[in-house]
Design a protein around this motif. Sequence first.
Motif, PDB file in Angstrom:
ATOM      1  N   UNK A   1      27.495  31.968  43.749  1.00 12.41           N
ATOM      2  CA  UNK A   1      28.432  31.294  44.329  1.00 12.41           C
ATOM      3  C   UNK A   1      28.777  32.115  45.754  1.00 12.41           C
ATOM      4  N   UNK A   2      28.394  33.549  45.570  1.00 10.75           N
ATOM      5  CA  UNK A   2      28.580  34.152  46.718  1.00 10.75           C
ATOM      6  C   UNK A   2      27.488  33.843  47.925  1.00 10.75           C
ATOM      7  N   UNK A   3      26.294  33.415  47.276  1.00  9.66           N
ATOM      8  CA  UNK A   3      24.967  33.063  48.021  1.00  9.66           C
ATOM      9  C   UNK A   3      25.476  31.832  48.793  1.00  9.66           C
ATOM     10  N   UNK A   4      26.291  30.896  48.223  1.00  5.11           N
ATOM     11  CA  UNK A   4      26.750  29.843  48.799  1.00  5.11           C
ATOM     12  C   UNK A   4      27.642  29.986  50.061  1.00  5.11           C
ATOM     13  N   UNK A   5      28.623  30.983  50.050  1.00  7.12           N
ATOM     14  CA  UNK A   5      29.525  31.496  51.042  1.00  7.12           C
ATOM     15  C   UNK A   5      28.543  31.516  52.213  1.00  7.12           C
ATOM     16  N   UNK A   6      27.696  32.471  51.936  1.00  5.25           N
ATOM     17  CA  UNK A   6      26.695  33.013  53.136  1.00  5.25           C
ATOM     18  C   UNK A   6      25.792  32.125  53.659  1.00  5.25           C
TER      19      UNK A   6
ATOM     20  N   UNK B   1      37.423  27.678  51.548  1.00  7.50           N
ATOM     21  CA  UNK B   1      37.476  28.982  50.753  1.00  7.50           C
ATOM     22  C   UNK B   1      37.184  28.762  49.346  1.00  7.50           C
ATOM     23  N   UNK B   2      35.980  29.525  48.860  1.00  4.09           N
ATOM     24  CA  UNK B   2      35.858  29.484  47.491  1.00  4.09           C
ATOM     25  C   UNK B   2      36.336  30.494  46.603  1.00  4.09           C
ATOM     26  N   UNK B   3      36.663  30.365  45.358  1.00  2.00           N
ATOM     27  CA  UNK B   3      37.006  31.233  44.463  1.00  2.00           C
ATOM     28  C   UNK B   3      35.893  31.955  44.048  1.00  2.00           C
ATOM     29  N   UNK B   4      35.681  33.231  44.153  1.00  2.00           N
ATOM     30  CA  UNK B   4      34.675  34.229  43.516  1.00  2.00           C
ATOM     31  C   UNK B   4      35.347  35.274  42.882  1.00  2.00           C
TER      32      UNK B   4
ATOM     33  N   UNK C   1      34.520  30.664  53.520  1.00  2.00           N
ATOM     34  CA  UNK C   1      34.748  32.162  53.075  1.00  2.00           C
ATOM     35  C   UNK C   1      35.102  32.250  51.654  1.00  2.00           C
ATOM     36  N   UNK C   2      35.284  33.159  51.270  1.00  2.00           N
ATOM     37  CA  UNK C   2      35.370  33.368  49.896  1.00  2.00           C
ATOM     38  C   UNK C   2      36.566  34.594  49.524  1.00  2.00           C
ATOM     39  N   UNK C   3      37.321  34.317  48.341  1.00  2.00           N
ATOM     40  CA  UNK C   3      38.172  35.290  47.841  1.00  2.00           C
ATOM     41  C   UNK C   3      37.531  35.672  46.258  1.00  2.00           C
TER      42      UNK C   3
ATOM     43  N   UNK D   1      43.898  33.435  50.440  1.00  2.00           N
ATOM     44  CA  UNK D   1      43.744  32.135  50.358  1.00  2.00           C
ATOM     45  C   UNK D   1      44.442  31.427  51.669  1.00  2.00           C
ATOM     46  N   UNK D   2      45.468  31.882  51.757  1.00  2.83           N
ATOM     47  CA  UNK D   2      46.255  31.468  52.999  1.00  2.83           C
ATOM     48  C   UNK D   2      45.680  31.858  54.005  1.00  2.83           C
ATOM     49  N   UNK D   3      45.502  33.139  54.344  1.00  2.00           N
ATOM     50  CA  UNK D   3      44.861  33.849  55.814  1.00  2.00           C
ATOM     51  C   UNK D   3      43.378  32.991  56.130  1.00  2.00           C
ATOM     52  N   UNK D   4      42.535  33.025  54.869  1.00  2.44           N
ATOM     53  CA  UNK D   4      41.349  32.367  55.221  1.00  2.44           C
ATOM     54  C   UNK D   4      41.399  30.816  55.751  1.00  2.44           C
TER      55      UNK D   4
END
Length: 272
Positions: free
Chosen positions: A170-175, A146-149, A188-190, A244-247
């Motif tokens: 960093x958004x690219x890293x999530x994908x 779960x990344x902080x974006x 995923x990210x928040x 963050x909890x959900x993901x």
Amino acid sequence: MSTTAPGWLEGSVALITGGGSGIGRAVADRYLAEGASVAIFGRDAAKLQTVVDASADPSRMMAIAGDVRDADSLASAVTDVVTRFGKLDTVVPNAGIWDFNRSLTRLSPTELGASFDELFEINVKGYLLTVQAAWKELVAANGSVVMTLSNASFHPAGGGPVYTAAKFAARGLVTQLAYELAPKVRVNGVAVGGMDTDLSGPSATGLENRTIAASFARSEITGNNPLIPLHHASVDPVDFTGSYVLLASKANAGNITGAIIPADGGIAVRGF
Ligand code: NAD
């Protein structure tokens, strides 16, 4: 018989970079409250230990000193977590710095280049190295990242060009990592919006001891900002931890990967 409902992360184990302050610390405390054991990783060992000692259950929390630019210290952090807690379910790449909206029109080419190098090393390479250090354990645990974006991962004016480019990266890293690590590991990210934290800047531009909470940005994030539909929402990091909890929850987000929750007060509603 206990009447307390089990937490969403009961029995799981998490590692959070930059967990000694701000949103990282808030997520660590929340994961703990949801039943997880949590390791917080950061540069200042004494500060991290203070956070552990102040937590609701220090027996389920550990402090690990290191720098996210250093692959070796991340690898040994993962080993330490697994040795202490037996596995690793969730990694939160979160350690980061901000550029205090420094425009390219205000920096010399040397300052701009040095700011870019330092910020990308922490905010982008640090995220990549964190996941690389952890992926085998995440595969073993069917875990997740779960990344902080940031709002700056999607919109202008959440920083200067260096920070915005890093958060887009960093958004690219999530994908990409969601694609590469499927089907065993979810990524995923928040995309959090403005929060009252210790977020500081690059030493390259002399901003390492300044914080967002003590800067001009404080009034932008805490004030009545008409560009943010929910502009009266809290800027306390504690109030950003639910996503963050959900993901991280296998039971509740087991079919979600490559997703980013915008927890920014609805900036996109205004199209900006
Ligand atoms: P923060 O300064 O309170 O937390 C960041 C933590 O990362 C600090 O504990 C810091 O010591 C640590 N850190 C920095 N560089 C490091 C390194 N090289 N190695 C290890 N640890 C390091 O600030 P925060 O606002 O909680 O920031 C956390 C994340 O939230 C960052 O990725 C930031 O970009 C993001 N974010 C913050 C805001 C905001 O308004 N505060 C908005 C959007 C996104």
